[in-house]
Design a protein around this motif. Structure first.
Motif, PDB file in Angstrom:
ATOM      1  N   ASP A  69       1.159  -1.387  -0.523  1.00  0.00           N
ATOM      2  CA  ASP A  69       0.169  -0.253  -0.110  1.00  0.00           C
ATOM      3  C   ASP A  69       1.028   1.271   0.044  1.00  0.00           C
ATOM      4  O   ASP A  69       0.699   1.773  -0.964  1.00  0.00           O
ATOM      5  CB  ASP A  69      -0.538  -0.084   0.959  1.00  0.00           C
ATOM      6  N   LEU A  70       1.857   1.474   0.874  1.00  0.00           N
ATOM      7  CA  LEU A  70       2.787   2.469   1.160  1.00  0.00           C
ATOM      8  C   LEU A  70       3.198   2.485  -0.333  1.00  0.00           C
ATOM      9  O   LEU A  70       3.755   3.727  -1.346  1.00  0.00           O
ATOM     10  CB  LEU A  70       4.118   2.294   2.193  1.00  0.00           C
ATOM     11  N   LEU A  71       4.425   0.916  -0.707  1.00  0.00           N
ATOM     12  CA  LEU A  71       4.850   1.340  -2.422  1.00  0.00           C
ATOM     13  C   LEU A  71       4.290   2.181  -3.499  1.00  0.00           C
ATOM     14  O   LEU A  71       4.450   2.195  -4.685  1.00  0.00           O
ATOM     15  CB  LEU A  71       5.400  -0.363  -2.358  1.00  0.00           C
ATOM     16  N   ARG A  72       3.439   1.727  -3.507  1.00  0.00           N
ATOM     17  CA  ARG A  72       1.730   1.584  -4.482  1.00  0.00           C
ATOM     18  C   ARG A  72       2.303   3.153  -5.349  1.00  0.00           C
ATOM     19  O   ARG A  72       1.955   4.171  -5.864  1.00  0.00           O
ATOM     20  CB  ARG A  72       0.764   1.602  -3.878  1.00  0.00           C
ATOM     21  N   HIS A  73       2.268   4.136  -3.861  1.00  0.00           N
ATOM     22  CA  HIS A  73       2.277   5.612  -4.049  1.00  0.00           C
ATOM     23  C   HIS A  73       3.907   6.473  -4.410  1.00  0.00           C
ATOM     24  O   HIS A  73       3.462   7.497  -4.289  1.00  0.00           O
ATOM     25  CB  HIS A  73       1.646   6.267  -2.761  1.00  0.00           C
ATOM     26  N   CYS A  74       4.406   5.284  -4.462  1.00  0.00           N
ATOM     27  CA  CYS A  74       6.297   5.304  -4.675  1.00  0.00           C
ATOM     28  C   CYS A  74       6.160   5.476  -6.060  1.00  0.00           C
ATOM     29  O   CYS A  74       5.987   4.915  -7.336  1.00  0.00           O
ATOM     30  CB  CYS A  74       6.910   4.855  -3.956  1.00  0.00           C
ATOM     31  N   ASP A  75       7.942   7.040  -6.663  1.00  0.00           N
ATOM     32  CA  ASP A  75       7.836   6.741  -7.594  1.00  0.00           C
ATOM     33  C   ASP A  75       9.067   5.701  -8.371  1.00  0.00           C
ATOM     34  O   ASP A  75       9.148   5.415  -9.158  1.00  0.00           O
ATOM     35  CB  ASP A  75       8.706   8.644  -7.891  1.00  0.00           C
ATOM     36  N   ILE A  76       9.373   5.794  -7.271  1.00  0.00           N
ATOM     37  CA  ILE A  76      10.950   4.846  -7.027  1.00  0.00           C
ATOM     38  C   ILE A  76      11.538   3.559  -6.220  1.00  0.00           C
ATOM     39  O   ILE A  76      10.786   4.098  -4.597  1.00  0.00           O
ATOM     40  CB  ILE A  76      11.819   5.356  -6.971  1.00  0.00           C
ATOM     41  N   ILE A  77      11.736   2.290  -6.200  1.00  0.00           N
ATOM     42  CA  ILE A  77      12.242   1.654  -4.933  1.00  0.00           C
ATOM     43  C   ILE A  77      13.440   1.329  -5.445  1.00  0.00           C
ATOM     44  O   ILE A  77      13.720   1.328  -5.975  1.00  0.00           O
ATOM     45  CB  ILE A  77      10.874  -0.134  -4.992  1.00  0.00           C
ATOM     46  N   VAL A  78      14.318   1.788  -3.980  1.00  0.00           N
ATOM     47  CA  VAL A  78      15.407   1.402  -3.470  1.00  0.00           C
ATOM     48  C   VAL A  78      15.722   0.037  -3.544  1.00  0.00           C
ATOM     49  O   VAL A  78      15.270  -0.013  -2.220  1.00  0.00           O
ATOM     50  CB  VAL A  78      16.381   2.917  -3.242  1.00  0.00           C
ATOM     51  N   LEU A  79      16.734  -0.469  -3.709  1.00  0.00           N
ATOM     52  CA  LEU A  79      16.612  -2.270  -2.829  1.00  0.00           C
ATOM     53  C   LEU A  79      18.299  -2.157  -2.854  1.00  0.00           C
ATOM     54  O   LEU A  79      19.192  -1.805  -2.790  1.00  0.00           O
ATOM     55  CB  LEU A  79      17.067  -3.131  -4.169  1.00  0.00           C
ATOM     56  N   ASP A  80      17.920  -2.620  -1.084  1.00  0.00           N
ATOM     57  CA  ASP A  80      18.925  -2.810  -0.286  1.00  0.00           C
ATOM     58  C   ASP A  80      20.306  -4.012  -1.352  1.00  0.00           C
ATOM     59  O   ASP A  80      19.982  -4.243  -1.816  1.00  0.00           O
ATOM     60  CB  ASP A  80      19.253  -3.130   1.003  1.00  0.00           C
TER      61      ASP A  80
END
Length: 111
Positions: A69-80
């Motif tokens: 639900d949080l990720l759905r509103h993001c432009d980018i995901i950064v993978l550790d």
């Protein structure tokens, strides 16, 4: 402004208890958010602990749904760097790809 989700493993860390793993993961997220804000002052960085507080007992499916639900509103995901060792991070990556959210590695994000 870009909204950025930082994906880092919690389970499988070296700490012995889940609570210690959560605390160390949260510390790491805060440190990385600080580093990313230097490289990208226009980024608003969030992570799973925003929706899954470390002092609450949440089962894995519920936690993942909160993260989606949080990720759905993001432009980018950064993978550790250790994202491939984490089933949760793999699921978050797949979710991001399926929802056309830009995927970056930590190294790419810190350039």
């Amino acid at each position: 402004m870009k909204k950025v989700y930082l994906a880092t493993p919690v389970h499988g860390r070296k700490e012995s208890s889940l609570q210690e793993q959560k605390i160390e993961a949260l510390k790491w997220c805060i440190e990385l958010r600080s580093k990313m804000s230097i490289a990208h002052p226009d980024w608003i960085v969030t992570f799973s602990f925003t929706v899954c507080p470390i002092n609450e007992e949440i089962d894995e499916p519920t936690a993942m749904q909160c993260c989606y639900d949080l990720l759905r509103h993001c432009d980018i995901i950064v993978l550790d760097d250790s994202w491939m060792k984490s089933e949760g991070c793999k699921k978050e990556r797949f979710f991001a790809i399926s929802h056309r959210i830009r995927v970056l590695t930590l190294k790419e994000a810190l350039i």
